[in-house]
Every structure is written in structure tokens, then in C-alpha cells.
Write an enzyme that holds these catalytic residues in place. Structure first.
Site, PDB file in Angstrom:
ATOM      1  N   ASP A   1       0.878  -1.373  -0.053  1.00 34.25           N
ATOM      2  CA  ASP A   1       0.055  -0.031  -0.079  1.00 34.25           C
ATOM      3  C   ASP A   1       0.939   1.266   0.036  1.00 34.25           C
ATOM      4  O   ASP A   1       0.303   2.337   0.425  1.00 34.25           O
ATOM      5  CB  ASP A   1      -0.973   0.044   1.091  1.00 34.25           C
ATOM      6  N   VAL A   2       1.915   1.247  -0.680  1.00 34.17           N
ATOM      7  CA  VAL A   2       2.789   2.394  -0.885  1.00 34.17           C
ATOM      8  C   VAL A   2       2.540   3.298  -2.121  1.00 34.17           C
ATOM      9  O   VAL A   2       2.823   4.350  -2.379  1.00 34.17           O
ATOM     10  CB  VAL A   2       4.373   2.215  -0.950  1.00 34.17           C
TER      11      VAL A   2
ATOM     12  N   THR B   1       0.303   0.514  -7.189  1.00 37.67           N
ATOM     13  CA  THR B   1      -0.645   0.629  -8.652  1.00 37.67           C
ATOM     14  C   THR B   1      -0.805   2.366  -9.401  1.00 37.67           C
ATOM     15  O   THR B   1      -0.879   2.122 -10.327  1.00 37.67           O
ATOM     16  CB  THR B   1      -1.829   0.014  -8.114  1.00 37.67           C
ATOM     17  N   PHE B   2      -1.194   3.133  -8.263  1.00 37.91           N
ATOM     18  CA  PHE B   2      -1.137   4.402  -8.700  1.00 37.91           C
ATOM     19  C   PHE B   2       0.190   4.840  -9.511  1.00 37.91           C
ATOM     20  O   PHE B   2      -0.130   5.472 -10.689  1.00 37.91           O
ATOM     21  CB  PHE B   2      -1.014   5.075  -7.642  1.00 37.91           C
TER      22      PHE B   2
ATOM     23  N   LYS C   1       0.519  -7.426 -14.317  1.00 40.44           N
ATOM     24  CA  LYS C   1       0.824  -7.834 -13.076  1.00 40.44           C
ATOM     25  C   LYS C   1       0.711  -9.418 -12.850  1.00 40.44           C
ATOM     26  O   LYS C   1      -0.259 -10.143 -12.985  1.00 40.44           O
ATOM     27  CB  LYS C   1      -0.405  -7.387 -12.153  1.00 40.44           C
TER      28      LYS C   1
ATOM     29  N   GLU D   1       4.041  -4.670 -12.603  1.00 39.50           N
ATOM     30  CA  GLU D   1       3.962  -4.566 -11.059  1.00 39.50           C
ATOM     31  C   GLU D   1       3.993  -5.769 -10.162  1.00 39.50           C
ATOM     32  O   GLU D   1       3.349  -6.798 -10.386  1.00 39.50           O
ATOM     33  CB  GLU D   1       2.563  -3.918 -10.965  1.00 39.50           C
ATOM     34  N   GLY D   2       4.784  -5.710  -9.178  1.00 42.56           N
ATOM     35  CA  GLY D   2       4.955  -6.729  -8.213  1.00 42.56           C
ATOM     36  C   GLY D   2       3.708  -6.828  -7.029  1.00 42.56           C
ATOM     37  O   GLY D   2       2.950  -5.870  -7.115  1.00 42.56           O
TER      38      GLY D   2
ATOM     39  N   GLY E   1       3.290  -6.407  -3.458  1.00 41.74           N
ATOM     40  CA  GLY E   1       3.921  -6.203  -2.106  1.00 41.74           C
ATOM     41  C   GLY E   1       5.482  -5.597  -2.373  1.00 41.74           C
ATOM     42  O   GLY E   1       5.499  -5.114  -3.400  1.00 41.74           O
TER      43      GLY E   1
ATOM     44  N   THR F   1       0.014  12.152  -3.807  1.00 44.31           N
ATOM     45  CA  THR F   1      -1.129  11.371  -4.038  1.00 44.31           C
ATOM     46  C   THR F   1      -2.445  11.934  -3.860  1.00 44.31           C
ATOM     47  O   THR F   1      -3.459  11.395  -4.403  1.00 44.31           O
ATOM     48  CB  THR F   1      -0.936  10.387  -3.014  1.00 44.31           C
TER      49      THR F   1
END
Length: 231
Positions: free
Chosen positions: A26-27, A30-31, A46, A119-120, A122, A213
């Protein structure tokens, strides 16, 4: 450890693979991946998606983002989509028929026409197989099996308290795993914190962008630099 070297020089016109990892869950991976895909006219993959019991997954988020109407990334299907919002290693406990192996993953066919954002799940040390191979092992596997395309890593980090420890440990781990030459840099995500950015630069880290963000995806594109010149 010795860096992973490409066995032959990359073809100048080969489109790069950009692996996006994070210092934590959650850093904003994806954004940031969405911004990179639109700014760099890239497609998106992904490889491992967990938590589909609670949402549609990150591929849908990227596909439906209102970012740049002039570019629609091609979305490649995850190799695995798992129900529980856990690490892939633990999510397999709830789906006994799944046994993830590194050799299950290959860069999607047809992705050569544009840069590819991967995208990994975590962070870099998240376990993804039953024998505790990690997301970093997946990076190494993809780098080794795709020597004809430049393979680069972007680390997404929070801007606030705690990011110095998390970011420096992540970079140190990637370097110790032989991926130094593949690290493109860091995208700092969150409320602007010039002090933390300065400290990261003092350690010699490349800050590619500082993204706020609170910005809409369309306006946040302005924080992302052009891909030309970074590779």
C-alpha cells in the site's frame, strides 16, 4: 554478489521492461504504475494478483484509470489470481491446487511493441513460492530470461516517517541480490517531504519523481519525467 549481466548487448530499439516494486504494501505501486504506463506509453502486467475476493484487482484499476485519454495501455492477464489478500506464499494455503514456480512466469508475448510496466505484489522480500522464493527472485528470473530487452527496477517509497529505513533496506537488499545495474531509481509517493528526499539523495539514491497522492491521475502525470534519458 555479482550483478546479473546481460549475455549480449541490448538491441537499441528494444522496448524496456520496468519492474515496479515497493518498500511496503500500500505504498502506491498501482497508482505509480498507472502514471508510468500513461506517461511512457507503456503496457501493463501484474504477474501475481492476490485479494480478488475483496476487489477486482490492480489490472482493472490501471485499465479504468482516468489518466490520459490519448493512451490506453494493453493489460496482460496475471499468471495467477488468488482469492485471499495475503502474500502469494500464504494465499496458496487457501488454494491447494496452486503451486507457484518461478518458471511459470515469462514476459507476455506481444509485449515487445511498447515499454512494459510489471507491477510486483507487495515489497521486494515478499515470499511467492512454497520454497520461499521472493519477489526479488522473480525479478532476477525475468531479467535473466529477457536479455534482449533492457530490464529496470523502480522502487516506490512513502514520503513520510519511516521511509528512510524502509527505502534504504530495500535498495540494499536489491543490490546484495545482484540487481544494482538494473535499479532505475525511486519514486517517492505522498505528501511532499523534502527532508527525507534530501537524505535519500545523500545516500546516493536516484529520485526519479516526487508524486503527491492527493493529485488526480491526470494532473499527477506532470510529476513523472520522460522515459527518454533515464535508460
Amino acid at each position: 554478489m555479482t550483478s546479473i549481466e546481460e549475455s549480449s548487448p541490448a538491441i537499441p530499439t528494444a522496448q524496456p521492461i520496468i519492474f515496479v516494486t515497493g518498500t511496503d504494501t500500500d505504498v502506491g505501486k498501482t497508482f505509480i504504475s498507472t502514471l508510468l504506463a500513461h506517461k511512457w506509453r507503456a503496457n501493463y502486467w501484474k504477474p501475481l494478483q492476490t485479494g480478488i475476493e475483496s476487489d477486482d484487482g490492480d489490472s482493472v484499476t490501471v485499465k479504468t484509470a482516468k489518466c490520459d485519454a490519448s493512451w490506453m495501455p494493453e493489460i496482460f492477464q496475471p499468471r495467477y489470481e488468488m482469492i485471499k489478500p495475503l502474500s502469494p506464499y500464504k494465499a496458496m494455503d487457501y488454494e491447494p491446487s496452486i503451486d507457484i514456480q518461478l518458471t511459470d512466469f515469462e514476459i507476455p508475448k506481444g509485449s515487445e511493441k511498447a515499454p512494459l510496466i510489471v507491477e510486483g505484489a507487495g515489497g521486494a522480500f515478499v515470499p511467492i513460492t512454497k520454497d520461499l522464493k521472493t519477489m526479488t527472485d522473480l525479478m532476477k528470473h525475468l531479467a535473466i530470461t529477457n536479455t534482449h530487452r533492457p530490464f529496470k527496477i523502480i522502487v516506490v517509497a512513502r514520503s513520510g516517517l519511516g521511509t528512510l529505513n524502509h527505502t534504504l533496506l530495500t535498495i540494499n537488499y536489491l543490490e546484495n541480490e545482484g540487481l544494482s545495474e538494473h535499479i532505475l531509481g525511486i519514486v517517492v509517493n505522498g505528501e511532499k517531504n523534502q527532508g527525507n528526499v534530501e537524505v535519500l539523495r545523500d545516500y546516493g539514491l536516484e529520485i526519479l519523481a516526487e508524486v503527491e497522492t492527493t493529485s488526480s491521475p491526470a494532473s499527477a502525470l506532470n510529476f513523472i519525467p520522460p522515459l527518454n534519458g533515464l535508460l
